[in-house]
Design a protein around this motif. Structure first.
Motif, PDB file in Angstrom:
ATOM      1  N   UNK A   1       0.857  -1.184   0.000  1.00 43.49           N
ATOM      2  CA  UNK A   1       0.000   0.000   0.000  1.00 43.49           C
ATOM      3  C   UNK A   1       0.892   1.234   0.000  1.00 43.49           C
ATOM      4  N   UNK A   2       0.323   2.372  -0.384  1.00 48.43           N
ATOM      5  CA  UNK A   2       1.078   3.625  -0.450  1.00 48.43           C
ATOM      6  C   UNK A   2       0.442   4.667   0.469  1.00 48.43           C
ATOM      7  N   UNK A   3       1.245   5.243   1.326  1.00 51.93           N
ATOM      8  CA  UNK A   3       0.751   6.273   2.239  1.00 51.93           C
ATOM      9  C   UNK A   3       0.558   7.595   1.511  1.00 51.93           C
TER      10      UNK A   3
ATOM     11  N   UNK B   1      -4.703   1.564   0.126  1.00 52.22           N
ATOM     12  CA  UNK B   1      -5.383   0.388  -0.415  1.00 52.22           C
ATOM     13  C   UNK B   1      -4.361  -0.713  -0.665  1.00 52.22           C
ATOM     14  N   UNK B   2      -4.534  -1.843   0.011  1.00 49.55           N
ATOM     15  CA  UNK B   2      -3.608  -2.958  -0.140  1.00 49.55           C
ATOM     16  C   UNK B   2      -3.877  -3.667  -1.463  1.00 49.55           C
ATOM     17  N   UNK B   3      -2.857  -3.791  -2.294  1.00 55.06           N
ATOM     18  CA  UNK B   3      -3.063  -4.419  -3.595  1.00 55.06           C
ATOM     19  C   UNK B   3      -1.870  -5.297  -3.974  1.00 55.06           C
ATOM     20  N   UNK B   4      -2.218  -6.388  -4.653  1.00 58.28           N
ATOM     21  CA  UNK B   4      -1.257  -7.396  -5.085  1.00 58.28           C
ATOM     22  C   UNK B   4      -1.494  -7.655  -6.563  1.00 58.28           C
ATOM     23  N   UNK B   5      -0.426  -7.715  -7.348  1.00 55.39           N
ATOM     24  CA  UNK B   5      -0.553  -7.851  -8.794  1.00 55.39           C
ATOM     25  C   UNK B   5       0.045  -9.178  -9.236  1.00 55.39           C
ATOM     26  N   UNK B   6      -0.689  -9.872 -10.085  1.00 54.63           N
ATOM     27  CA  UNK B   6      -0.181 -11.109 -10.680  1.00 54.63           C
ATOM     28  C   UNK B   6      -0.219 -10.988 -12.199  1.00 54.63           C
ATOM     29  N   UNK B   7       0.704 -11.683 -12.844  1.00 55.11           N
ATOM     30  CA  UNK B   7       0.884 -11.597 -14.294  1.00 55.11           C
ATOM     31  C   UNK B   7       0.805 -13.000 -14.887  1.00 55.11           C
ATOM     32  N   UNK B   8       0.219 -13.103 -16.078  1.00 51.67           N
ATOM     33  CA  UNK B   8       0.141 -14.394 -16.759  1.00 51.67           C
ATOM     34  C   UNK B   8       1.517 -14.968 -17.049  1.00 51.67           C
ATOM     35  N   UNK B   9       1.575 -16.268 -17.255  1.00 55.24           N
ATOM     36  CA  UNK B   9       2.851 -16.963 -17.396  1.00 55.24           C
ATOM     37  C   UNK B   9       3.436 -16.911 -18.807  1.00 55.24           C
ATOM     38  N   UNK B  10       2.662 -16.463 -19.792  1.00 54.89           N
ATOM     39  CA  UNK B  10       3.137 -16.528 -21.181  1.00 54.89           C
ATOM     40  C   UNK B  10       3.750 -15.228 -21.685  1.00 54.89           C
ATOM     41  N   UNK B  11       3.297 -14.078 -21.176  1.00 54.41           N
ATOM     42  CA  UNK B  11       3.721 -12.793 -21.724  1.00 54.41           C
ATOM     43  C   UNK B  11       4.080 -11.809 -20.605  1.00 54.41           C
TER      44      UNK B  11
END
Length: 225
Positions: free
Chosen positions: A153-155, A188-198
């Motif tokens: 998160x960012x203050x 706001x707590x956030x987590x980012x995931x990325x697909x494995x192909x690109x």
């Protein structure tokens, strides 16, 4: 006699127009991407446009940063090529022009496990440049295939991402593809995931008080329990 760094003329957006063209493309992003009926997102978009407009109108100084690559930038060409086929191709073209001058960073004193090879960001505008600004930070973030960016998160910072190429998910609550905007209000707590192909390439904007912008980078921070 060679001028010292203190006496040498400062470069500006008029002298380095490629940076101005890139700012113009960011303005277009925040002018025409839909807000989905959200007053908060529309207000954020307006603040980003106003800050960009002031940078252009005042002919902001440009301080080129030392070029720096990270392992993930091996995926940059693929990300740019994929984005060139999408709806935001004008941004990709403007970004491609300045790509050789980008300074890719981690933003951590100690890089979290798993991110050394799959993440880096480069600022476009901010307190240390390249386009010098104390009221907004603009940049791009590159995620390698399969990257998981830890929850953080960012203050005091309102943050938005615009997906330029690839696809990401935030908090497992939606998939964002080119032309999509992710909006994260302060804390706001956030987590980012990325697909494995690109890989995925995202533009971002941070709006906040100058002291909050100055104190933060792309840093990992968990809320206190």
């Amino acid at each position: 006699m060679t001028p010292s760094a203190d006496t040498a003329p400062r470069l500006t957006l008029r002298q380095l127009p490629d940076w101005r063209y890139l700012l113009q493309e960011y303005d277009e992003l925040y002018r025409f991407l839909p807000a989905g009926g959200s007053d908060k997102i529309a207000g954020h978009q307006r603040k980003v446009r106003e800050a960009i407009s002031r940078l252009i109108r005042t002919n902001a100084p440009v301080t080129p940063q030392p070029k720096a690559d990270k392992p993930v930038t091996a995926h940059l060409r693929r990300a740019l090529d994929e984005g060139r086929q999408g709806v935001l191709a004008p941004v990709i073209r403007a970004l491609d022009v300045v790509a050789p001058d980008l300074s890719w960073q981690y933003g951590y004193e100690r890089v979290p496990k798993g991110l050394q090879d799959t993440f880096a960001y480069a600022e476009i505008a901010g307190g240390t440049g390249p386009v010098v600004s104390t009221e907004i930070i603009l940049g791009v973030v590159l995620f390698g295939p399969g990257c998981t960016y830890p929850a953080h998160a960012h203050h005091g910072i309102t943050e938005s991402y615009v997906c330029l190429s690839g696809a990401v998910s935030e908090n497992h609550q939606g998939v964002y593809v080119p032309g999509s905007m992710i909006f994260n209000p302060p804390q706001h707590l956030h987590r980012i995931t990325v697909g494995k192909r690109e890989p995925a390439l995202l533009a971002y904007a941070w709006i906040g008080a100058p002291e909050d912008l100055h104190e933060q980078r792309m840093i990992f921070s968990r809320p206190r329990k």
